[in-house]
Scaffold this motif. Structure first.
Motif, PDB file in Angstrom:
ATOM      1  N   SER A 227       0.828  -1.214   0.000  1.00  0.00           N
ATOM      2  CA  SER A 227       0.000   0.000   0.000  1.00  0.00           C
ATOM      3  C   SER A 227       0.862   1.264   0.000  1.00  0.00           C
ATOM      4  O   SER A 227       0.477   2.295   0.553  1.00  0.00           O
ATOM      5  N   LEU A 228       2.019   1.184  -0.641  1.00  0.00           N
ATOM      6  CA  LEU A 228       2.870   2.376  -0.764  1.00  0.00           C
ATOM      7  C   LEU A 228       2.223   3.362  -1.734  1.00  0.00           C
ATOM      8  O   LEU A 228       1.694   2.957  -2.777  1.00  0.00           O
ATOM      9  N   PRO A 229       2.281   4.649  -1.428  1.00  0.00           N
ATOM     10  CA  PRO A 229       1.633   5.627  -2.309  1.00  0.00           C
ATOM     11  C   PRO A 229       2.436   5.904  -3.577  1.00  0.00           C
ATOM     12  O   PRO A 229       3.654   5.755  -3.585  1.00  0.00           O
ATOM     13  N   THR A 230       1.737   6.304  -4.621  1.00  0.00           N
ATOM     14  CA  THR A 230       2.440   6.746  -5.826  1.00  0.00           C
ATOM     15  C   THR A 230       3.035   8.136  -5.557  1.00  0.00           C
ATOM     16  O   THR A 230       2.595   8.854  -4.652  1.00  0.00           O
ATOM     17  N   LEU A 231       4.016   8.497  -6.366  1.00  0.00           N
ATOM     18  CA  LEU A 231       4.661   9.806  -6.181  1.00  0.00           C
ATOM     19  C   LEU A 231       3.659  10.933  -6.446  1.00  0.00           C
ATOM     20  O   LEU A 231       3.629  11.942  -5.742  1.00  0.00           O
ATOM     21  N   LYS A 232       2.833  10.736  -7.453  1.00  0.00           N
ATOM     22  CA  LYS A 232       1.844  11.766  -7.796  1.00  0.00           C
ATOM     23  C   LYS A 232       0.884  12.010  -6.631  1.00  0.00           C
ATOM     24  O   LYS A 232       0.504  13.143  -6.344  1.00  0.00           O
ATOM     25  N   SER A 233       0.496  10.924  -5.964  1.00  0.00           N
ATOM     26  CA  SER A 233      -0.476  11.083  -4.877  1.00  0.00           C
ATOM     27  C   SER A 233       0.117  11.864  -3.700  1.00  0.00           C
ATOM     28  O   SER A 233      -0.605  12.520  -2.958  1.00  0.00           O
ATOM     29  N   VAL A 234       1.430  11.819  -3.528  1.00  0.00           N
ATOM     30  CA  VAL A 234       2.055  12.601  -2.459  1.00  0.00           C
ATOM     31  C   VAL A 234       1.937  14.097  -2.776  1.00  0.00           C
ATOM     32  O   VAL A 234       1.655  14.923  -1.904  1.00  0.00           O
ATOM     33  N   LEU A 235       2.111  14.426  -4.061  1.00  0.00           N
ATOM     34  CA  LEU A 235       2.001  15.844  -4.456  1.00  0.00           C
ATOM     35  C   LEU A 235       0.579  16.370  -4.271  1.00  0.00           C
ATOM     36  O   LEU A 235       0.358  17.579  -4.258  1.00  0.00           O
ATOM     37  N   LYS A 236      -0.374  15.449  -4.161  1.00  0.00           N
ATOM     38  CA  LYS A 236      -1.773  15.876  -4.029  1.00  0.00           C
ATOM     39  C   LYS A 236      -2.280  15.804  -2.598  1.00  0.00           C
ATOM     40  O   LYS A 236      -3.483  15.918  -2.367  1.00  0.00           O
ATOM     41  N   LEU A 237      -1.402  15.601  -1.642  1.00  0.00           N
ATOM     42  CA  LEU A 237      -1.849  15.539  -0.249  1.00  0.00           C
ATOM     43  C   LEU A 237      -2.515  16.852   0.133  1.00  0.00           C
ATOM     44  O   LEU A 237      -2.097  17.921  -0.315  1.00  0.00           O
ATOM     45  N   PRO A 238      -3.558  16.776   0.961  1.00  0.00           N
ATOM     46  CA  PRO A 238      -4.265  18.014   1.323  1.00  0.00           C
ATOM     47  C   PRO A 238      -3.404  18.918   2.200  1.00  0.00           C
ATOM     48  O   PRO A 238      -2.390  18.495   2.750  1.00  0.00           O
ATOM     49  N   MET A 239      -3.822  20.152   2.313  1.00  0.00           N
ATOM     50  CA  MET A 239      -3.075  21.135   3.100  1.00  0.00           C
ATOM     51  C   MET A 239      -3.043  20.738   4.577  1.00  0.00           C
ATOM     52  O   MET A 239      -2.066  20.959   5.266  1.00  0.00           O
ATOM     53  N   GLU A 240      -4.128  20.141   5.037  1.00  0.00           N
ATOM     54  CA  GLU A 240      -4.187  19.741   6.449  1.00  0.00           C
ATOM     55  C   GLU A 240      -3.792  18.275   6.572  1.00  0.00           C
ATOM     56  O   GLU A 240      -4.538  17.395   6.154  1.00  0.00           O
ATOM     57  N   LEU A 241      -2.638  18.022   7.145  1.00  0.00           N
ATOM     58  CA  LEU A 241      -2.216  16.622   7.308  1.00  0.00           C
ATOM     59  C   LEU A 241      -2.644  16.065   8.665  1.00  0.00           C
ATOM     60  O   LEU A 241      -2.537  14.870   8.915  1.00  0.00           O
ATOM     61  N   ASN A 242      -3.143  16.951   9.520  1.00  0.00           N
ATOM     62  CA  ASN A 242      -3.681  16.548  10.830  1.00  0.00           C
ATOM     63  C   ASN A 242      -2.717  15.671  11.634  1.00  0.00           C
ATOM     64  O   ASN A 242      -3.145  14.743  12.314  1.00  0.00           O
ATOM     65  N   GLY A 243      -1.445  15.975  11.537  1.00  0.00           N
ATOM     66  CA  GLY A 243      -0.460  15.272  12.364  1.00  0.00           C
ATOM     67  C   GLY A 243      -0.274  13.813  12.004  1.00  0.00           C
ATOM     68  O   GLY A 243       0.301  13.056  12.780  1.00  0.00           O
ATOM     69  N   LYS A 244      -0.787  13.394  10.847  1.00  0.00           N
ATOM     70  CA  LYS A 244      -0.649  11.976  10.463  1.00  0.00           C
ATOM     71  C   LYS A 244       0.792  11.667  10.081  1.00  0.00           C
ATOM     72  O   LYS A 244       1.299  12.192   9.093  1.00  0.00           O
TER      73      LYS A 244
END
Ligand SMILES: [Zn+2]
Length: 481
Positions: A227-244
Motif C-alpha cells: 500500500s505504498l503511495p504513488t509519487l503523484k499522490s504525495v504531491l496531491k496531499l491536502p493542506m491539512e495533514l492533521n499530524g498523520k
C-alpha cells in the motif's frame, strides 16, 4: 507540525504583543498555581522557554538550532549573512494548558499533536526522547525559516517534506560537561563535545540514530501490505495533514528524492522561492519543470520505497536511468554489477514481449568470511533471499499516478541448479570459479516497456570488503529470439 497560512496572518497581527506577553511571563518566576518553574535558554537564533526543568536539554536544543541555521541556508544556496539578525521564540511544553493560560500559546491555535509554527514563534510538545524533541524544534524552525526566506513553505508536500528533510539528523553521543554543584549553568560546549558533527539531512543508520522518529516502521508496514503511495499522490496531499505521521513520511521521502535526483534537484530548490503560493499552482509549476523526466522520477520513487530502511544511503543508489535511454536492439548487453552500488541499469529499455536470459561469471565477497557466486550463499540472507544473489528488477517505464504502487518485479537470475549443472558439465575446474560462466536457465519476461536493472542482494548498508577483483559479477544479458 502544522503551519497554516490563516494562522500565519493572525500570528503576524499579534506578533508584537505576543513577544511582550512572553517576556512578562518569564519575568515572574514560580508562578502561583503552577509548581513548575519555566526555564529559558537563549542562543543566537532561538530563545526557548519550557516548563521542562532540564537545562541541559534546552541548551542542546538552542545550540543545535544555531548549528542548523547555516546548514539550512546552505541547502537553499544562501549565504550565512542572510539570517544574521534572525531570531525566533520557542516553547517546549509539557503542560500545554499552562502555556495557554499564560498567553504563551494563543487560544486561536487549535490543539496539535506535535508542534506548531508562526513566522516568529514555534511551539513543540515535549517528547519522550531527546532526539525527537530536537527533531521537532528543528522541524518547526524550518517552517519559521520558510516564512522568513520565502514568505511561507508552499503546499503541504513541499512544506512538510522540506521541514522533515532539514530536521532529520543523527542522535549524537554527548559527553556531558561536569557541572560544579553550585552552578546552574549547563555545559556551554555541548556541541563541541559530541562525537559526531551535528549535520542535518542525514539518513539514520540504525534505530539509535533517531530514537522516537520511527518513520521506517511505516515504510516497512506499507511495503509489506503493498500500500505504498504513488509519487503523484504525495504531491496531491491536502493542506491539512492533521499530524498523520504517514503523510509526513511520504512528504519527507519525496523531498529527499526530489532534492537528490539529478532530474529534479534544480526545480525543487527553485520552487522554495514560490513558497508563499500554497495553492495547486505551486505544484503544477514544479510538475511542469520535471514533467519530461517524470517516468524516471516515478521509477526512482519505486526503487527508493522498496529499499528505504535503516542504513539507506543515496551514495549507493546513483542509478543511471534516463528517458533518453535507447530501445534495446536485441543484441546481448555486457555489464559489470558491483557490490558498491545497489541497482545497475542495462542502459536500455526493453519492449513488451521481450524475453531475457543471463550468463554470469565472477565472485563477490559478501561478508568478511564468505565469498558468493551469482546464486548467492545459503547461510546468510537479506530480505528473504540469499546474500550475494544476483537479482533482476523489471521496472516499468510507466508508473501509475493514482492509488498505490504495484509490487516490484524482482527475481533471481541464476539458480543453484544452474551452477551445479555448469560444474558437472566439466567445462571448468573448481579453482577457476572466477572465470566460470554460468548460463542461467530462467527467462525474464518483459510485460510492458521497462528498464531492466541488476543488483547483488546485499544488506542495505553493505560496505565493499575486498579489492576490485572481488567486487562483483560480469553479466551478459541475452535477449531470447
Ligand atoms: Zn510541519
Amino acid at each position: 507540525m502544522q503551519s497554516r497560512f490563516s494562522r500565519f496572518l493572525f500570528a503576524i497581527a499579534i506578533g508584537g504583543l505576543f513577544h511582550f506577553s512572553g517576556a512578562v511571563a518569564f519575568a515572574q518566576d514560580g508562578d502561583a498555581g503552577n509548581p513548575t518553574q519555566w526555564i529559558v535558554r537563549e542562543s543566537k537564533h532561538l530563545r526557548l522557554a519550557s516548563d521542562v526543568n532540564e537545562p541541559e536539554l534546552l541548551e542542546d536544543l538552542t545550540q543545535s538550532f544555531d548549528a542548523a541555521v547555516p546548514q539550512w541556508l546552505a541547502f537553499w544556496g544562501m549565504p550565512e549573512s542572510r539570517l544574521k539578525n534572525w531570531k525566533i521564540d520557542g516553547y517546549l511544553m509539557r503542560n500545554v494548558d499552562a502555556f495557554r493560560e499564560r498567553g504563551a500559546l494563543p487560544a486561536s491555535i487549535t490543539p496539535f499533536r506535535h508542534g506548531f509554527s508562526s513566522p516568529g514563534t514555534i511551539w513543540v510538545r515535549y517528547q519522550d526522547t531527546r532526539y525527537y524533541n530536537r527533531h521537532l524544534v528543528l522541524h518547526e524552525g524550518v517552517h519559521s525559516l520558510a516564512f522568513e526566506l520565502f514568505g511561507a513553505g508552499g503546499p503541504s508536500w513541499f512544506m512538510e517534506g522540506t521541514a522533515e528533510l532539514l530536521a532529520l539528523h543523527r542522535e549524537r553521543v554527548i559527553v556531558p560537561k561536569r557541572l560544579s554543584p553550585e552552578s546552574e549553568e549547563p555545559a556551554r560546549t555541548l556541541l563541541a563535545q559530541s562525537m559526531d558533527p551535528f549535520t542535518i539531512n542525514q539518513f539514520p543508520r540504525n534505530r539509535a540514530d533517531t530514537p522516537g522518529w520511527g518513520r521506517y516502521k511505516i515504510v516497512a508496514r506499507d511495503r509489506d501490505a503493498n500500500s505504498l503511495p504513488t509519487l503523484k499522490s504525495v504531491l496531491k496531499l491536502p493542506m491539512e495533514l492533521n499530524g498523520k505521521v504517514e503523510a509526513y513520511t511520504w512528504c519527507w521521502a519525496a523531498a529527499s528524492l526530489f532534492s537528490q535526483a539529478p532530474e529534479s534537484r534544480e526545480a525543487f530548490l527553485k520552487a522554495a522561492s514560490r513558497g508563499s503560493d500554497q495553492s495547486e499552482a505551486f505544484t503544477s509549476e514544479f510538475y511542469r519543470d520535471v514533467a519530461e523526466d517524470w517516468p524516471v522520477l516515478s521509477a526512482r520513487w519505486r526503487l527508493l520505497l522498496n529499499d528505504l530502511d535503516y542504513g539507506f544511503d543515496w551514495s549507493r543508489h546513483r542509478i543511471a536511468l534516463s528517458t533518453s535511454d535507447p530501445r534495446a536492439t536485441g543484441a546481448p548487453v555486457e555489464m559489470r554489477v558491483s557490490s558498491d552500488q545497489a541497482w545497475h541499469s542495462t542502459g536500455q529499455w526493453f519492449p513488451r514481449g521481450a524475453r531475457l536470459r543471463f550468463a554470469v561469471s565472477g565472485q563477490c565477497q559478501v561478508t568478511t568470511d564468505w565469498t558468493s557466486g551469482p546464486a548467492g550463499i545459503s547461510i546468510e540472507f537479506h530480505r528473504g533471499a540469499p546474500l550475494g544473489q544476483l537479482q533482476v528488477c523489471v521496472l516499468p517505464i510507466a508508473s501509475p499516478d493514482q492509488g498505490t504502487l504495484p509490487p516490484m518485479q524482482i527475481q533471481s537470475v541464476i539458480t543453484k541448479t544452474d551452477v551445479a549443472r555448469q560444474i558437472a558439465s566439466g567445462n571448468s575446474d573448481a579453482d577457476a570459479v572466477d572465470s566460470l560462466v554460468i548460463q542461467g536457465t530462467q527467462e525474464v519476461l518483459i510485460r510492458e516497456p521497462s528498464w531492466v536493472l541488476l543488483r547483488i542482494n546485499l544488506p542495505i548498508d553493505h560496505q565493499p570488503i575486498a579489492s576490485d577483483s572481488a567486487l562483483g559479477y560480469q553479466v551478459k544479458v541475452v535477449p531470447v529470439r
